[in-house]
Design an enzyme around this catalytic site. Structure first.
Site, short mmCIF file in Angstrom:
data_model
loop_
_atom_site.label_atom_id
_atom_site.label_comp_id
_atom_site.label_asym_id
_atom_site.label_seq_id
_atom_site.Cartn_x
_atom_site.Cartn_y
_atom_site.Cartn_z
CG ASN A 10 76.70 -0.84 37.51
OD1 ASN A 10 77.89 -1.10 37.45
ND2 ASN A 10 76.19 0.29 37.07
CG ASP A 76 68.87 5.82 43.14
OD1 ASP A 76 69.17 5.22 42.09
OD2 ASP A 76 68.16 6.85 43.13
N GLY A 160 80.03 5.68 34.45
CA GLY A 160 79.04 6.74 34.53
C GLY A 160 79.61 8.09 34.15
#
Length: 203
Positions: A10, A76, A160
């Protein structure tokens, strides 16, 4: 220079991590940079479980490839919305059904909160970081930041859920913050401040 391999491709995340580690004597590499194409199934029940699994599997691959000195960092992260009982949580990146589709994920979140008053739109961004080195030393840290979910997207920065996450002290969404502002107060920024202390032993 010691190398840190981030278990991600990413580009937004890699860029943030490089900025967060500025000033430390580390070379930050993505999986693609290192020609690592391991698919890790994120089936943990918590952010830390998923981060640890990603770091562990990449570390295992590197050992099998003959690498002798490395640090693997896995992150995460996601958003937990109070009104949705903590959803999307660990499923944040694939909330809409398609992994990494920010527009679809934001749309689904807005639909789930349609008509919900502002005072009930509380949310937390959560980031768990797992670190595993070539000696199998494991380190984990977690950062959280409180905010609210807006009724509309606002801002052009970040990625996001950033355009929806409103940070009250600065009266801006994460997408409206400069990278410096965001790195100072974000869930990832908080986690990395803790992680820097742990990383000092490698320098």
């Amino acid at each position: 220079m010691q190398k840190i391999i981030v278990a991600s491709n990413n580009l937004h995340k890699i860029s943030e991590i490089k900025k967060l580690l500025e000033g430390l004597e580390f070379e930050v590499k993505s999986l693609k940079d290192e020609n690592i194409f391991v698919k890790v199934v994120e089936d943990g029940k918590t952010f830390e479980e998923n981060a640890k699994k990603k770091a562990s599997e990449i570390a295992k691959f590197l050992k099998q490839r003959g690498e002798e000195q490395f640090i693997v960092l896995a992150d995460d992260s996601g958003i937990a919305v109070d009104y949705l009982n903590g959803a999307p949580g660990i499923y944040s990146a694939r909330y809409s059904g398609e992994h990494g589709n920010d527009a679809a994920n934001n749309k689904k979140l807005l639909e789930g909160l349609r008509g919900v008053p502002r005072e009930k739109r509380g949310a937390r961004f959560i980031c768990a970081i797992a670190l595993i080195d070539s000696e199998d030393t494991y380190t984990a840290v977690k950062g959280e930041v409180q905010g609210k979910i807006m009724e509309d997207l606002s801002g052009n920065g970040g990625f996001g859920y950033d355009p929806l996450f409103y940070y009250e002290p600065l009266k801006k969404t994460f997408s409206e913050l400069s990278s410096e502002e965001k790195n100072e107060i974000s869930h990832r920024g908080i986690a990395f401040k803790m992680l820097k202390e742990r990383l000092s032993r490698y320098i």
